[in-house]
Design an enzyme around this catalytic site. Structure first.
Site, PDB file in Angstrom:
ATOM      1  N   GLY A   1       0.826  -1.210   0.000  1.00  0.00           N
ATOM      2  CA  GLY A   1       0.000   0.000   0.000  1.00  0.00           C
ATOM      3  C   GLY A   1       0.858   1.257   0.000  1.00  0.00           C
ATOM      4  O   GLY A   1       0.368   2.346   0.303  1.00  0.00           O
TER       5      GLY A   1
ATOM      6  N   ASP B   1      -1.538   8.061  -6.734  1.00  0.00           N
ATOM      7  CA  ASP B   1      -0.218   7.484  -6.482  1.00  0.00           C
ATOM      8  C   ASP B   1       0.839   8.078  -7.409  1.00  0.00           C
ATOM      9  O   ASP B   1       1.942   8.431  -6.989  1.00  0.00           O
ATOM     10  CB  ASP B   1      -0.249   5.960  -6.673  1.00  0.00           C
ATOM     11  CG  ASP B   1      -1.171   5.282  -5.683  1.00  0.00           C
ATOM     12  OD1 ASP B   1      -1.652   5.967  -4.753  1.00  0.00           O
ATOM     13  OD2 ASP B   1      -1.409   4.073  -5.846  1.00  0.00           O
TER      14      ASP B   1
HETATM   15  P1  ADP Z   1       1.902  -1.219  -4.372  1.00  0.00           P
HETATM   16  O1  ADP Z   1       1.912  -0.229  -5.495  1.00  0.00           O
HETATM   17  O2  ADP Z   1       1.017  -0.795  -3.244  1.00  0.00           O
HETATM   18  O3  ADP Z   1       3.262  -1.587  -3.890  1.00  0.00           O
HETATM   19  P2  ADP Z   1       0.847  -2.882  -6.437  1.00  0.00           P
HETATM   20  O4  ADP Z   1       0.162  -4.196  -6.413  1.00  0.00           O
HETATM   21  O5  ADP Z   1       0.142  -1.733  -7.062  1.00  0.00           O
HETATM   22  O6  ADP Z   1       1.250  -2.553  -4.935  1.00  0.00           O
HETATM   23  O7  ADP Z   1       2.227  -3.017  -7.182  1.00  0.00           O
HETATM   24  C1  ADP Z   1       3.140  -4.030  -6.822  1.00  0.00           C
HETATM   25  C2  ADP Z   1       3.711  -4.658  -8.074  1.00  0.00           C
HETATM   26  O8  ADP Z   1       4.512  -3.713  -8.777  1.00  0.00           O
HETATM   27  C3  ADP Z   1       4.646  -5.800  -7.790  1.00  0.00           C
HETATM   28  O9  ADP Z   1       3.941  -7.015  -7.684  1.00  0.00           O
HETATM   29  C4  ADP Z   1       5.556  -5.805  -9.001  1.00  0.00           C
HETATM   30  O10 ADP Z   1       4.947  -6.450 -10.102  1.00  0.00           O
HETATM   31  C5  ADP Z   1       5.633  -4.340  -9.342  1.00  0.00           C
HETATM   32  N1  ADP Z   1       6.834  -3.686  -8.814  1.00  0.00           N
HETATM   33  C6  ADP Z   1       6.879  -2.604  -8.023  1.00  0.00           C
HETATM   34  N2  ADP Z   1       8.149  -2.217  -7.790  1.00  0.00           N
HETATM   35  C7  ADP Z   1       8.939  -3.080  -8.456  1.00  0.00           C
HETATM   36  C8  ADP Z   1      10.351  -3.210  -8.634  1.00  0.00           C
HETATM   37  N3  ADP Z   1      11.225  -2.371  -8.072  1.00  0.00           N
HETATM   38  N4  ADP Z   1      10.796  -4.230  -9.410  1.00  0.00           N
HETATM   39  C9  ADP Z   1       9.945  -5.087 -10.003  1.00  0.00           C
HETATM   40  N5  ADP Z   1       8.615  -5.002  -9.870  1.00  0.00           N
HETATM   41  C10 ADP Z   1       8.104  -4.027  -9.114  1.00  0.00           C
HETATM   42 MG    MG Z   2       0.265   0.298  -6.720  1.00  0.00          MG
END
Ligand code: ADP
Ligand code: MG
Length: 380
Positions: free
Chosen positions: A122, A170
């Site tokens: 989140g 966001d």
């Molecule tokens: P949040 O944005 O709250 O962290 P989300 O479900 O919107 O949760 O996004 C998470 C997803 O974004 C992860 O499962 C992955 O696929 C991707 N992600 C985010 N940051 C990275 C990163 N640094 N490297 C690879 N994938 C990432």
């Molecule tokens: Mg997200």
């Protein structure tokens, strides 16, 4: 510190043209209001996603993330279409696609990502990944896009390419926040104000508690809530729930099926809480934020029904131990809680949360304190 320039070289076999960084965020107040054309008040975290990047002239996009799947995703920019890129690479590839869709001439690039934004907590790691990519390409291809324009490209990537129907908060937070301020954003007009926010001077900490749970019903439930809000606005004959005032609520109840009434109540009162919070901060009353946070949580728990036992327990344990206020932040069904705590009370609050989690049989949460940090920028 791990050197992303060296890491880039190890993966791509050459030096990057530069390094960019985009932060995760916490939303202080204004939850589930962004897709209702309403108001939000996020701040950027010091946790960032770094993107080391180099321009390529052959139309190839080569993506690697230290938090990804340990392999380079190689894609042709002209062949990018929604639905073809699976997994994490869809976020940065979606940004390249969205830039092209918006008429920008973007060719290839080598990208290496390293992030300390917890994913799926989140805290908006997805927006950090998108905005770091957008900031890098903006500079590499001299596109001249402003931070809000980059945020809209990033949101389009997530909505249309990755397929997540998120609002604009966001990406706006990750692209536009400035150090020492919260971002007061009108998600309809995209008008934004940077509201000074100094927790330290007020003798306070913002403690962020990541519950480390993400309940599966999240994605489907989020889409259903959006649809329900649009349905309610339609039944009430307003463009969006943002157009309703507190005084409209009673009359609105008569025109809505029972299941939609609490949703409308949350959105209307939440927009008011954003205004109240901004008034507090502008008046130098950071402590006043506490009661607003807790009221926001109760509304999300009882009216919007997106909290869960873990986030409710953090709020309860924090307030019981003397926190000034606490609320879940982000879309809900798990994720993180923010709590406003006097500096001296932090250990007591953390201890109480740990004990409550242990007694409930939940895995231990992790916490950190947050100060309002800067938005997406070039760092090297
Ligand atoms: P949040 O944005 O709250 O962290 P989300 O479900 O919107 O949760 O996004 C998470 C997803 O974004 C992860 O499962 C992955 O696929 C991707 N992600 C985010 N940051 C990275 C990163 N640094 N490297 C690879 N994938 C990432
Ligand atoms: Mg997200």
């Amino acid at each position: 510190m791990i050197d992303v320039v060296k890491e880039f070289d190890a993966v791509h076999g050459t030096a990057p043209d530069g390094v960019w960084a985009a932060p995760g965020r916490v939303n202080l107040i204004g939850e589930h209001t962004d897709y209702n054309d309403g108001f939000v008040l996020p701040m950027a975290l010091s946790h960032t996603t770094m993107a080391a990047a180099r321009r390529r002239e052959d139309g190839q996009l080569r993506l690697f993330s230290a938090q990804g799947d340990s392999r380079v995703s190689a894609l042709a920019v002209t062949e990018l279409t929604p639905g073809v890129v699976a997994g994490w690479a869809g976020y940065p590839a979606g940004v390249v696609w969205a830039l092209g869709e918006a008429g920008h001439d973007v060719g290839g690039a080598d990208l290496f990502f390293r992030s300390d934004v917890p994913t799926g907590a989140g805290l908006s790691s997805s927006a950090a990944l998108e905005c770091a990519t957008a900031a890098a390409l903006n500079d590499l291809y001299d596109l001249g896009l402003t931070p809000p324009e980059l945020a809209l490209v990033a949101q389009r990537a997530e909505n249309a390419f990755v397929g997540v129907p998120c609002g604009v908060m966001d990406q706006m937070a990750s692209a536009c926040c400035t150090e020492g301020t919260a971002l007061h954003l009108d998600t309809r007009t995209l008008e934004q104000r940077h509201v000074p926010l100094d927790f330290e001077a007020a003798g306070l900490y913002l403690l962020v508690v990541d519950t480390r749970v993400k309940h599966d019903l999240g994605n489907g439930a989020y889409a259903a809530l959006r649809t329900d809000c649009e349905r309610a606005a339609g039944l009430l004959g307003v463009p969006a729930l943002r157009d309703l005032a507190l005084a409209d609520l009673e009359a609105a109840d008569d025109r809505l099926p029972p299941e939609l009434r609490p949703l409308v109540r949350h959105v209307v009162t939440e927009n008011l809480r954003v205004a109240e919070a901004v008034n507090c901060l502008n008046g130098g009353d950071v402590r006043g934020l506490g009661a607003i946070l807790t009221a926001g949580h109760i509304s999300l728990r009882d009216d919007y029904r997106v909290s869960c036992p873990e986030t409710d327990l953090v709020v309860e344990a924090a307030v019981d131990a003397g926190a000034l206020g606490a609320r879940m932040t982000g879309g809900g069904f798990g994720g993180s809680v923010i709590t406003l705590v006097e500096t001296a009370t932090v250990p007591k609050v953390e201890d109480n949360i740990t004990r409550a989690f242990s007694a409930a049989g939940f895995p231990a949460p992790r916490s950190f304190t947050a100060m309002p940090a800067a938005g997406a920028r070039r760092i090297r």
